[in-house]
Design a protein around this motif. Structure first.
Motif, PDB file in Angstrom:
ATOM      1  N   ARG A 225       5.766  17.957 -23.835  1.00  0.00           N
ATOM      2  CA  ARG A 225       6.725  16.452 -24.771  1.00  0.00           C
ATOM      3  C   ARG A 225       7.586  16.854 -25.685  1.00  0.00           C
ATOM      4  N   PRO A 226       8.731  16.645 -25.023  1.00  0.00           N
ATOM      5  CA  PRO A 226      10.132  16.696 -25.723  1.00  0.00           C
ATOM      6  C   PRO A 226       9.942  16.150 -27.740  1.00  0.00           C
ATOM      7  N   ASN A 227       9.430  15.497 -27.471  1.00  0.00           N
ATOM      8  CA  ASN A 227       9.109  14.886 -29.150  1.00  0.00           C
ATOM      9  C   ASN A 227       7.396  15.642 -29.584  1.00  0.00           C
ATOM     10  N   GLY A 228       7.234  16.058 -28.927  1.00  0.00           N
ATOM     11  CA  GLY A 228       5.823  16.494 -29.260  1.00  0.00           C
ATOM     12  C   GLY A 228       4.441  15.719 -30.527  1.00  0.00           C
ATOM     13  N   LYS A 229       4.752  14.260 -29.852  1.00  0.00           N
ATOM     14  CA  LYS A 229       4.011  13.331 -30.449  1.00  0.00           C
ATOM     15  C   LYS A 229       2.953  13.241 -29.596  1.00  0.00           C
ATOM     16  N   PHE A 230       1.880  12.765 -29.600  1.00  0.00           N
ATOM     17  CA  PHE A 230       0.532  12.038 -28.949  1.00  0.00           C
ATOM     18  C   PHE A 230      -0.446  11.758 -29.347  1.00  0.00           C
ATOM     19  N   THR A 231      -1.120  10.029 -29.477  1.00  0.00           N
ATOM     20  CA  THR A 231      -2.159   9.494 -30.348  1.00  0.00           C
ATOM     21  C   THR A 231      -3.629  10.545 -29.902  1.00  0.00           C
ATOM     22  N   PRO A 232      -4.730   9.786 -31.151  1.00  0.00           N
ATOM     23  CA  PRO A 232      -5.701  10.309 -30.905  1.00  0.00           C
ATOM     24  C   PRO A 232      -6.511  10.493 -29.858  1.00  0.00           C
ATOM     25  N   LEU A 233      -5.978   9.154 -29.475  1.00  0.00           N
ATOM     26  CA  LEU A 233      -7.042   9.051 -28.082  1.00  0.00           C
ATOM     27  C   LEU A 233      -6.047   9.724 -27.278  1.00  0.00           C
ATOM     28  N   GLU A 234      -4.829   9.637 -27.031  1.00  0.00           N
ATOM     29  CA  GLU A 234      -4.486  11.047 -25.935  1.00  0.00           C
ATOM     30  C   GLU A 234      -5.226  12.017 -25.428  1.00  0.00           C
ATOM     31  N   ALA A 235      -4.724  12.572 -26.903  1.00  0.00           N
ATOM     32  CA  ALA A 235      -5.417  13.686 -27.020  1.00  0.00           C
ATOM     33  C   ALA A 235      -7.393  13.927 -26.361  1.00  0.00           C
ATOM     34  N   ARG A 236      -7.963  13.023 -27.499  1.00  0.00           N
ATOM     35  CA  ARG A 236      -9.337  13.516 -26.786  1.00  0.00           C
ATOM     36  C   ARG A 236     -10.141  12.561 -25.137  1.00  0.00           C
ATOM     37  N   VAL A 237      -8.537  11.858 -24.640  1.00  0.00           N
ATOM     38  CA  VAL A 237      -8.994  11.720 -23.149  1.00  0.00           C
ATOM     39  C   VAL A 237      -8.529  13.148 -22.458  1.00  0.00           C
ATOM     40  N   LEU A 238      -7.317  13.873 -22.422  1.00  0.00           N
ATOM     41  CA  LEU A 238      -7.057  15.219 -22.309  1.00  0.00           C
ATOM     42  C   LEU A 238      -8.352  16.240 -22.322  1.00  0.00           C
ATOM     43  N   ASP A 239      -8.874  16.238 -23.892  1.00  0.00           N
ATOM     44  CA  ASP A 239      -9.823  16.533 -24.242  1.00  0.00           C
ATOM     45  C   ASP A 239     -11.473  17.110 -23.155  1.00  0.00           C
ATOM     46  N   ALA A 240     -11.573  15.298 -22.935  1.00  0.00           N
ATOM     47  CA  ALA A 240     -12.581  15.347 -22.202  1.00  0.00           C
ATOM     48  C   ALA A 240     -11.980  15.910 -20.385  1.00  0.00           C
ATOM     49  N   ALA A 241     -10.934  15.306 -20.200  1.00  0.00           N
ATOM     50  CA  ALA A 241     -11.079  15.964 -19.337  1.00  0.00           C
ATOM     51  C   ALA A 241     -11.503  17.301 -18.840  1.00  0.00           C
ATOM     52  N   LEU A 242     -10.259  18.039 -19.391  1.00  0.00           N
ATOM     53  CA  LEU A 242     -10.739  19.641 -19.406  1.00  0.00           C
ATOM     54  C   LEU A 242     -11.721  20.373 -19.480  1.00  0.00           C
ATOM     55  N   VAL A 243     -12.878  19.575 -20.561  1.00  0.00           N
ATOM     56  CA  VAL A 243     -14.624  19.561 -20.428  1.00  0.00           C
ATOM     57  C   VAL A 243     -14.919  19.173 -18.552  1.00  0.00           C
ATOM     58  N   LEU A 244     -14.444  18.017 -18.397  1.00  0.00           N
ATOM     59  CA  LEU A 244     -15.351  17.544 -17.197  1.00  0.00           C
ATOM     60  C   LEU A 244     -14.947  18.573 -15.189  1.00  0.00           C
ATOM     61  N   LYS A 354     -10.064   2.589 -21.257  1.00  0.00           N
ATOM     62  CA  LYS A 354      -9.988   2.837 -22.164  1.00  0.00           C
ATOM     63  C   LYS A 354      -7.835   2.825 -22.924  1.00  0.00           C
ATOM     64  N   LEU A 355      -7.425   4.184 -22.044  1.00  0.00           N
ATOM     65  CA  LEU A 355      -6.547   4.641 -22.057  1.00  0.00           C
ATOM     66  C   LEU A 355      -5.456   3.501 -21.593  1.00  0.00           C
ATOM     67  N   ALA A 356      -5.707   2.746 -20.259  1.00  0.00           N
ATOM     68  CA  ALA A 356      -5.303   1.480 -19.771  1.00  0.00           C
ATOM     69  C   ALA A 356      -4.884   0.342 -20.641  1.00  0.00           C
ATOM     70  N   GLU A 357      -6.015   0.510 -21.714  1.00  0.00           N
ATOM     71  CA  GLU A 357      -6.077  -0.729 -22.869  1.00  0.00           C
ATOM     72  C   GLU A 357      -5.245  -0.621 -23.780  1.00  0.00           C
ATOM     73  N   GLU A 358      -4.638   0.915 -24.632  1.00  0.00           N
ATOM     74  CA  GLU A 358      -4.109   1.431 -25.119  1.00  0.00           C
ATOM     75  C   GLU A 358      -2.535   0.906 -24.517  1.00  0.00           C
ATOM     76  N   LYS A 359      -2.267   1.705 -23.111  1.00  0.00           N
ATOM     77  CA  LYS A 359      -1.026   1.312 -22.662  1.00  0.00           C
ATOM     78  C   LYS A 359      -0.600   0.109 -21.983  1.00  0.00           C
ATOM     79  N   GLY A 360      -1.412  -0.745 -21.873  1.00  0.00           N
ATOM     80  CA  GLY A 360      -1.136  -1.971 -21.834  1.00  0.00           C
ATOM     81  C   GLY A 360      -1.276  -1.733 -19.389  1.00  0.00           C
TER      82      GLY A 360
END
Length: 458
Positions: A225-244, A354-360
């Motif tokens: 990301r250009p601004n390098g920012k992300f939410t805790p849920l975004e990082a959590r979801v991607l972390d889980a996807a990597l595990v899976l 959960k992510l869809a709820e956060e993103k509308g």
């Protein structure tokens, strides 16, 4: 030679090449009935679709059915890493970080680390992840490819030249190489993406160094990301996807490729590059991209995607080879092993909601859920399959990546970033057990012929 003569020559050569293609098609065609006659396990699968047993492993267990009174029955799928249920490894704590790193330790060393061991392991990975400026400039930035998987292969193979003992296949040296590749592959993938966008579309080129305090998922989002920012849920979801995606048994195409290549005694970089080449294929790692493309086509051809009848009509056309890519496949549906459910999909679907709820994006999630339900019903009725059809992990992974703002060019590289943990574990297992070179047999069904001198051939 004038331009007219050159055009005539080109047409003549094109025609000759077409003849060569026809000769290739004719020569290469084998009577499919012979596979049954000789009981050939095509694709290393039996007539019921079960994989042929070719090896033993302790790294992971893929369970898709249960046996009751000696009879196989459908069951909710289970996936175990070194004996641990993957759902427990992902965990339910929304603030959990470094799940992928912990799963990687488990896959490589066969047990979960304590706090001290994990701290040391993280420090080792952090110390290995940096790429030198000359490597980024001379390898990644030069001739970037549209398909980033080719860039990954090129970079991994070039790392061989930067290694002082690349052909040493002792367990100690291969472990060192494996940890370096696990640490560096996220940077190679992200930098390859930025280089491709810069040199192809003149986009700004920003190369960020990873942060040692970040987990792999956080660093990917930070560097992308250009601004390098992300939410805790975004990082959590991607972390889980990597595990899976980190491991799925020794028989999947890219991991089996690693076993085959490793058994020849070749170097780590060649073995990993071969696995990446396998994963690149749309039948393997590229499936989640096909799911996204299918949904794009669905939205373009359905005026109301909340209407079950419209969605059912579109999916029926897909199955009848009348819509999308005319393959007759509903991508993301069905699995060779799982029956009632794919445990990876179950976890990822929950996180996607959960992510869809956060993103509308609740309506988008509901569309995926609708397609999943209708597709399972259609496949069961239209294809007369003998087992239930469930969605697999690819069904929601592309949707999750899209919600995370991850570009589609990065979908399959993300798979490689996670699966290299499993590839490394399997390569080490192959070396530790000193297995024989893997060499299955092919039955010759051609004909022996008498040689004739070229001048006498018609």
């Amino acid at each position: 030679m004038d331009s007219k003569s050159m055009m005539e020559l080109t047409k003549e050569l094109d025609a000759e090449f077409d003849n060569l293609v026809n000769n290739c098609m004719t020569s290469g065609a084998i009577d499919l009935n012979l596979y049954q006659e000789y009981d050939v396990k095509r694709g290393l699968r039996d007539s019921a679709g079960k994989g042929v047993l070719t090896g033993l492993t302790e790294i992971s267990d893929v369970v898709g059915f249960q046996v009751v009174d000696g009879v196989k029955e459908p069951a909710d799928g289970k996936l175990y890493y070194q004996g641990y249920d993957v759902k427990q490894l992902v965990g339910s704590d929304p603030q959990k970080r470094f799940a992928f790193e912990e799963a990687t330790y488990l896959l490589l060393f066969g047990r979960l680390p304590n706090e001290t061991e994990f701290k040391v392991f993280r420090e080792i990975l952090a110390s290995l992840q940096e790429l030198s400026g000359p490597f980024v400039r001379d390898v990644i930035m030069k001739a970037p490819s549209e398909n980033l998987m080719n860039g990954l292969m090129k970079s991994v193979l070039t790392l061989y030249s930067y290694d002082s003992c690349p052909d040493d296949i002792s367990v100690a040296n291969v472990l060192r190489q494996s940890l370096q590749l696990i640490a560096k592959l996220p940077l190679i993938a992200v930098y390859s993406y930025h280089a491709y966008r810069h040199f192809t579309f003149a986009e700004s080129l920003v190369i960020k160094q990873p942060k040692n305090e970040y987990c792999t998922a956080e660093n990917i989002l930070y560097m992308l990301r250009p601004n390098g920012k992300f939410t805790p849920l975004e990082a959590r979801v991607l972390d889980a996807a990597l595990v899976l995606h980190a491991e799925h048994g020794g028989g999947n195409n890219s991991t089996f490729t690693n076993h085959v290549v490793t058994s020849s005694g070749t170097d780590t970089y060649s073995a990993v590059a071969a696995s990446i080449a396998s994963l690149k294929g749309p039948r393997h790692g590229g499936a989640n991209l096909k799911v996204q493309q299918m949904f794009d086509d669905l939205r373009a051809n359905c005026t109301d995607t909340t209407d079950d009848d419209q969605v059912r009509g579109y999916l029926s056309k897909v199955l009848n080879r009348e819509a999308f890519d005319k393959s007759g496949l509903i991508y993301g549906m069905g699995h060779a092993v799982y029956t009632l459910s794919d445990p990876r999909e179950v976890v990822l679907k929950s996180l996607a909601e959960k992510l869809a709820e956060e993103k509308g994006l609740r309506q988008d999630f509901e569309l995926y859920d609708r397609v999943e339900t209708i597709s399972a019903d259609l496949l069961q009725k239209n294809r007369h399959v003998l087992k239930p059809v469930c969605a697999n992990v690819d069904f929601y992974s592309g949707f999750v990546y899209t919600m995370l703002g991850i570009p589609r060019e990065m979908f399959t590289p993300l798979f490689a970033i996670s699966r290299i943990a499993g590839w490394s574990a399997h390569r080490l297992e192959e070396l530790v057990n000193r297995g024989k070179i893997i060499r299955p047999a092919y039955k010759y069904v051609g004909h022996h012929r008498r040689f004739t001198e070229r001048s006498k051939r018609k």
